[in-house]
Scaffold this motif. Structure first.
Motif, PDB file in Angstrom:
ATOM      1  N   UNK A 177     -47.082 -78.332  -3.974  1.00 14.14           N
ATOM      2  CA  UNK A 177     -46.570 -78.642  -3.219  1.00 14.14           C
ATOM      3  C   UNK A 177     -45.544 -78.900  -3.532  1.00 14.14           C
ATOM      4  N   UNK A 178     -44.409 -78.341  -4.029  1.00 12.45           N
ATOM      5  CA  UNK A 178     -42.971 -79.513  -4.196  1.00 12.45           C
ATOM      6  C   UNK A 178     -41.830 -79.120  -3.552  1.00 12.45           C
ATOM      7  N   UNK A 179     -41.275 -79.268  -2.502  1.00 21.35           N
ATOM      8  CA  UNK A 179     -40.144 -78.939  -1.680  1.00 21.35           C
ATOM      9  C   UNK A 179     -38.802 -79.497  -1.744  1.00 21.35           C
ATOM     10  N   UNK A 180     -37.876 -78.879  -2.323  1.00 21.97           N
ATOM     11  CA  UNK A 180     -36.356 -79.182  -1.858  1.00 21.97           C
ATOM     12  C   UNK A 180     -35.827 -77.986  -1.178  1.00 21.97           C
ATOM     13  N   UNK A 181     -34.403 -78.605  -0.874  1.00 17.32           N
ATOM     14  CA  UNK A 181     -33.743 -78.224   0.002  1.00 17.32           C
ATOM     15  C   UNK A 181     -32.931 -77.349   0.065  1.00 17.32           C
ATOM     16  N   UNK A 182     -32.789 -77.518  -2.009  1.00 23.14           N
ATOM     17  CA  UNK A 182     -32.273 -76.553  -2.431  1.00 23.14           C
ATOM     18  C   UNK A 182     -32.010 -76.198  -3.454  1.00 23.14           C
ATOM     19  N   UNK A 183     -31.681 -75.153  -4.571  1.00 23.51           N
ATOM     20  CA  UNK A 183     -31.371 -73.912  -5.395  1.00 23.51           C
ATOM     21  C   UNK A 183     -31.339 -75.142  -6.346  1.00 23.51           C
ATOM     22  N   UNK A 184     -30.516 -76.191  -6.179  1.00 21.46           N
ATOM     23  CA  UNK A 184     -29.508 -77.533  -6.927  1.00 21.46           C
ATOM     24  C   UNK A 184     -30.724 -78.455  -6.726  1.00 21.46           C
TER      25      UNK A 184
END
Length: 133
Positions: free
Chosen positions: A38-45
């Motif tokens: 899993x790769x986590x991102x807090x925003x679409x950017x």
């Protein structure tokens, strides 16, 4: 012809773009427990930057409404254009934001994590591990 699920041969990489940290962490933990990377991102950017940098991604799960320049729909459009082999599933608490999206590629919040994980396996054409639902 309907593709048949294949036995899992390696680790599938799922990028989760979600600004609500508690929701993101809960989903990420469950995904890791059933064998996904899993790769986590807090925003679409940040999610798009990771993909454009060449990060391995087999599926993207993104909230539609997030802070930043891009929203989840724009992220999905850019991925479809530039990386058409990466499926994108969108989610939102606002059902209206899912209007017009293909069936199975939108998950309304609040969602049940086990059902969402099963959807990921299905979209990726993988068999879920024994005992998962």
């Amino acid at each position: 012809m309907v593709p048949q699920p294949q036995p899992q041969r390696g680790v599938a990489h799922v990028l989760v773009a979600e600004d609500d940290v508690l929701v993101r962490v809960a989903l990420a933990e469950e995904l890791r427990a059933v064998g996904f990377a899993v790769i986590e991102a807090s925003c679409a950017d940040d999610a798009l930057a990771y993909i454009r940098a060449g990060g391995k991604v087999d599926l993207v799960f993104s909230d539609i409404q997030m802070p930043g320049v891009l929203d989840g729909r724009q992220l999905a459009e850019l991925i479809a254009r530039d990386h058409p082999g990466i499926p994108v599933i969108l989610t939102s608490g606002d059902i209206q934001l899912g209007a017009g999206l293909p069936t199975g590629l939108f998950v309304a919040k609040p969602y049940r994590i086990p059902h969402t994980v099963t959807l990921f396996f299905s979209v990726l054409g993988l068999l879920p591990p024994e005992g998962s639902s």
